[in-house]
Enzyme design. Structure first.
Site, PDB file in Angstrom:
ATOM      1  N   ASP A 482       0.824  -1.210   0.000  1.00 55.78           N
ATOM      2  CA  ASP A 482       0.000   0.000   0.000  1.00 55.78           C
ATOM      3  C   ASP A 482       0.856   1.258   0.000  1.00 55.78           C
ATOM      4  O   ASP A 482       2.074   1.218   0.266  1.00 55.78           O
ATOM      5  CB  ASP A 482      -0.893  -0.033   1.247  1.00 55.78           C
ATOM      6  CG  ASP A 482      -2.230   0.650   1.026  1.00 55.78           C
ATOM      7  OD1 ASP A 482      -2.345   1.459   0.099  1.00 55.78           O
ATOM      8  OD2 ASP A 482      -3.162   0.374   1.806  1.00 55.78           O
ATOM      9  N   ASP A 552     -10.657   1.992  -3.337  1.00 58.87           N
ATOM     10  CA  ASP A 552     -11.198   1.679  -2.016  1.00 58.87           C
ATOM     11  C   ASP A 552     -12.722   1.654  -2.041  1.00 58.87           C
ATOM     12  O   ASP A 552     -13.348   1.295  -1.046  1.00 58.87           O
ATOM     13  CB  ASP A 552     -10.721   2.707  -0.983  1.00 58.87           C
ATOM     14  CG  ASP A 552      -9.347   2.332  -0.436  1.00 58.87           C
ATOM     15  OD1 ASP A 552      -8.884   1.214  -0.718  1.00 58.87           O
ATOM     16  OD2 ASP A 552      -8.744   3.163   0.266  1.00 58.87           O
TER      17      ASP A 552
HETATM   18  C1  GLA Z   1      -5.749   1.762   2.236  1.00 61.49           C
HETATM   19  C2  GLA Z   1      -6.123   0.652   1.278  1.00 61.49           C
HETATM   20  C3  GLA Z   1      -7.188  -0.224   1.897  1.00 61.49           C
HETATM   21  C4  GLA Z   1      -6.683  -0.798   3.202  1.00 61.49           C
HETATM   22  C5  GLA Z   1      -6.236   0.320   4.121  1.00 61.49           C
HETATM   23  C6  GLA Z   1      -5.536  -0.211   5.334  1.00 61.49           C
HETATM   24  O1  GLA Z   1      -6.778   2.659   2.395  1.00 61.49           O
HETATM   25  O2  GLA Z   1      -6.527   1.171   0.052  1.00 61.49           O
HETATM   26  O3  GLA Z   1      -7.575  -1.254   1.008  1.00 61.49           O
HETATM   27  O4  GLA Z   1      -5.629  -1.686   2.944  1.00 61.49           O
HETATM   28  O5  GLA Z   1      -5.334   1.223   3.472  1.00 61.49           O
HETATM   29  O6  GLA Z   1      -5.147   0.790   6.182  1.00 61.49           O
END
Ligand code: GLA
Length: 752
Positions: A482, A552
């Site tokens: 990430d 997301d």
């Molecule tokens: C980001 C990612 C999510 C998740 C969160 C975890 O927002 O896009 O899918 O993994 O971080 O903190």
């Protein structure tokens, strides 16, 4: 496939039977761009650039009498600033004497088979030398202080070119680059184009925007240090009448993950210029004598079959020339990710229970998302503390959990965010200078985190070491990598003042370095990149990690637009897309499980919810859906994707797309209708690229359950029905009986 140089006309022709790209050396060795488009056998070079005098255009020295030759109207391959071309330049530099007028002339060229890799940068590749041919043209600034190598690769059977430039300091003193685009493309005609770009935001990525090009300059760009949620490093020009299936489209993108600028300019003479590359804003790169700067690679695609033609070429290119390693053609597993199921609230026991429920219903890979390290009960701490496992949550460590997941017959995956550092972390307390920052300024925070200064070798070495230690500590099959913030206060404590303008670029090169070292040390691990969802969905990252978390936003209605836009460049195989719970966590919407399934299975499929919380009946549905996905997986992951109805069109109420097996034996059609309508108009959906002579039988027909109380509402399950190929393309299939909101259909046809 052939690249030729004609000594008589002093012209270059790159062609592979699908496209032609033609350049010519004009008087005094100016390199002109003549043509890019469908392959041409003959091209009359004498009249291609015929122009008459235009007042207001300077002529180079020695050409003043004829008055027709001017850099202001000459279509050029790599235009520079300051010598009479007043349009947007590809190259800007400040020479040792403080001036920045640049005059580039041809010196030599070389043609060879294959495609060399770019130094320090990800780039497209070929497995066999004869799958591509490369032309490199050297230009030199008249002072001799700077030279540019323009590199062009043409690929077998693809309407695609890869380009980049290498700029060298060929003088004795330092110079500074302030702009170094990867490509410039001039369109030498007064007819007009539409400009197609993508805009978005977090959880709303890659919306398609199309508008007519007007006079002047327009930019689609990022200064956020990453590709960005806001704009994609993609730009297309197309004819006004071009649509998904017809018309000329010029699509361009970058193998790059940092600041970029896609600029277009229509001149007063109706000529159009398009430049694409690293953003010149805040970019300064010092070149000492003998040093070379390599620009990221640009990928240029020409389609005369509309946007589907462009995307299908990009998709094949990504699969064959970007994605590499053991996962290139390997089927990707069905993921069950803990994020929306548990967020930070889990223990080994709860994850094992989650895994059991998901595996029972067909999931193949269990991913433990954020929250397993340091004191990470919230997203405000511990980034960087990768070597401290939270033993309150995981008493047996990562290994204990991974072993238990493996014992269930599933693979195990983990979340990391290696490029970041929390102010509240052991790492930051030990190394406060390891975060990007500017003297006398407080650092901004986003999600209560800072960005590591990956321009520094010591920081990179530490992170590679820490992540590799985690990966060696347990049987880990998958990593979600990430990156949750933009870059601000971009400065490095280790570089001198004169080099601070390089840091945003050096950060990205640093990201590539750590990704390269970590992914090549663990080639069997499946890496999925993520950046707050889809902030860094680009060809640069895909060179290291073969799939990306698309957004997301997991709502099936929003996802239609997000996945539709993403598919302009990226194949569904690369797009992580998961079924999540209702009400949806981002928009609060309730949608049927079938709709969520059909949308998510149109990409790299998985779940982002606790399947154990579903009713027994829903669990049966999930079981059948994962079984069906497994049957269709080769078709979805490696078939040809075609967009049929756009969610951006009209009232944004319908979307349709299809997948066709490589050998044409099977086709899956997905249709979504968001809001039900009374007395709805009949919708017939025509498929494309079928065998007109063949017959197709419906093998699966998944339709929403009838909600209507109308006693005359009829079921029309098509399973077993046979249709002609021509019939399906010309008359199409009727999509009727949608009597509920957020409906979706899946029809799978097999050639018989
Ligand atoms: C980001 C990612 C999510 C998740 C969160 C975890 O927002 O896009 O899918 O993994 O971080 O903190």
């Amino acid at each position: 496939m052939q690249i030729s140089f004609d000594e008589n006309t002093r012209s270059f022709h790159l062609t592979n039977g699908l496209i032609s790209y033609i350049m010519q050396l004009k008087a005094d060795n100016y390199l002109a761009h003549l043509y890019f488009g469908q392959a041409v056998e003959r091209f009359n070079l004498k009249y291609a650039l015929y122009v008459t005098e235009r007042e207001g255009c300077p002529q180079p020295d020695g050409m003043e009498e004829a008055r027709v030759f001017s850099l202001e109207t000459l279509p050029q391959e790599y235009p520079a600033q300051g010598c009479g071309d007043f349009r947007i330049p590809a190259l800007r530099a400040v020479l040792d004497n403080g001036t920045s007028a640049l005059d580039l002339r041809y010196v030599s060229h070389e043609i060879f088979s294959g495609k060399p890799a770019l130094q320090g940068l990800p780039s497209s590749y070929v497995k066999n030398e004869d799958d591509a041919q490369t032309l490199e043209i050297t230009l030199r600034e008249v002072s001799g202080k700077l030279s540019v190598v323009l590199s062009y690769t043409i690929f077998r059977n693809l309407p695609i070119l890869a380009r980049h430039a290498r700029i060298s300091n060929s003088g004795c003193n330092a110079l500074t680059l302030t702009q170094a685009a990867s490509m410039s493309l001039d369109f030498n005609a007064a007819y007009e184009y539409d400009r197609v770009s993508m805009y978005g935001a977090h959880a709303n990525e890659r919306n398609i925007e199309r508008r007519q090009l007007g006079h002047g300059i327009e930019h689609t760009s990022s200064v956020r240090g990453v590709t960005s949620h806001q704009h994609q490093n993609f730009i297309a020009l197309c004819e006004h009448q071009a649509d998904e299936h017809h018309g000329k489209v010029y699509g361009n993108t970058l193998v790059w993950s940092g600041n970029f600028d896609a600029a277009t300019e229509v001149s007063c003479y109706g000529q159009t210029r398009l430049t694409l590359g690293i953003n010149g804003e805040d970019f300064r790169w010092n070149l000492q004598a003998g040093e070379t700067f390599t620009t990221p690679e640009a990928i240029l695609c020409f389609s005369h079959q509309g946007f589907n033609g462009m995307s299908q070429a990009f998709h094949r290119f990504v699969r064959e020339h970007i994605i590499r390693g053991p996962w290139q053609y390997r089927e990707r597993p069905i993921v069950a990710n803990s994020w929306e199921a548990a967020y930070f609230n889990f223990t080994e026991e709860s994850i094992v229970r989650f895994a059991k429920d998901c595996v029972k219903l067909g999931a193949e890979l269990i991913v433990l998302d954020d929250g397993w390290f340091g004191k990470r009960d919230k997203d405000n701490c511990s980034l960087g503390d990768w070597l401290i496992t939270d033993t309150k949550k995981l008493p047996n460590g990562i290994k204990g959990l991974a072993d238990k997941i493996h014992a269930l017959g599933a693979k195990f995956g983990l979340w990391v965010e290696p490029e970041m550092i929390s102010p509240n972390s052991e790492l930051f307390r030990a190394h406060p200078d390891w975060a990007l920052g500017v003297p006398e300024h407080k650092r901004s925070q986003q999600r209560e985190q800072y960005v590591l200064d990956l321009s520094r070798q010591d920081v990179r070495d530490y992170i590679v070491d820490a992540i590799c230690t985690v990966l060696r500590s347990a049987p880990i099959d998958y990593i979600k990598w990430d990156m949750n913030r933009n870059l601000s206060e971009v400065g490095s404590a280790q570089f001198p003042a004169a080099q601070q303008g390089e840091i945003a670029t050096r950060f990205v090169l640093g990201v590539y370095d750590i990704m390269d070292r970590i992914t090549s040390a663990f080639p069997e691990i499946l890496f999925e990149s993520c950046a707050g969802g889809g902030k860094r969905f680009d060809l640069g990252i895909l060179c290291y990690m073969p799939q990306t978390w698309t957004s997301d936003n997991t709502d099936a209605i929003c996802r239609q637009k997000i996945q539709y836009g993403t598919s302009y460049v990226f194949p569904p195989l690369t797009m992580g897309s998961h079924v999540s719970a209702v009400p949806n966590h981002q928009v609060g919407r309730f949608t049927p499980l079938l709709t969520r399934f059909i949308c998510a299975m149109s990409g790299n499929f998985g779940y982002e919810m606790d399947l154990g919380k579903l009713s027994a009946q829903e669990q049966e549905e999930v079981k059948a859906q994962t079984a069906l996905y497994k049957e269709l997986r080769p078709l979805i992951q490696f078939g040809t994707f075609t967009r049929l109805m756009s969610p951006f069109a009209g009232t944004c109420n319908e979307t349709a797309w299809s997948f066709m097996a490589e050998d044409g034996s099977k086709v899956a059609l997905m249709y979504f209708k968001n809001l039900a309508e009374p007395s709805t108009k009949l919708r017939r959906l025509c498929l494309s690229d079928l065998d007109p002579q063949a017959c197709y039988q419906v093998r699966h027909h998944l339709i929403p359950k009838a909600l209507s109380v109308n006693p005359y509402a009829q079921d029309f399950n098509l399973e077993g029905e046979v249709f002609g190929g021509r019939e399906l393309m010309e008359y199409g299939l009727t999509m009727d009986r949608v009597d509920a909101d957020f409906a979706a259909y899946l029809i799978v046809l097999e050639k018989i």
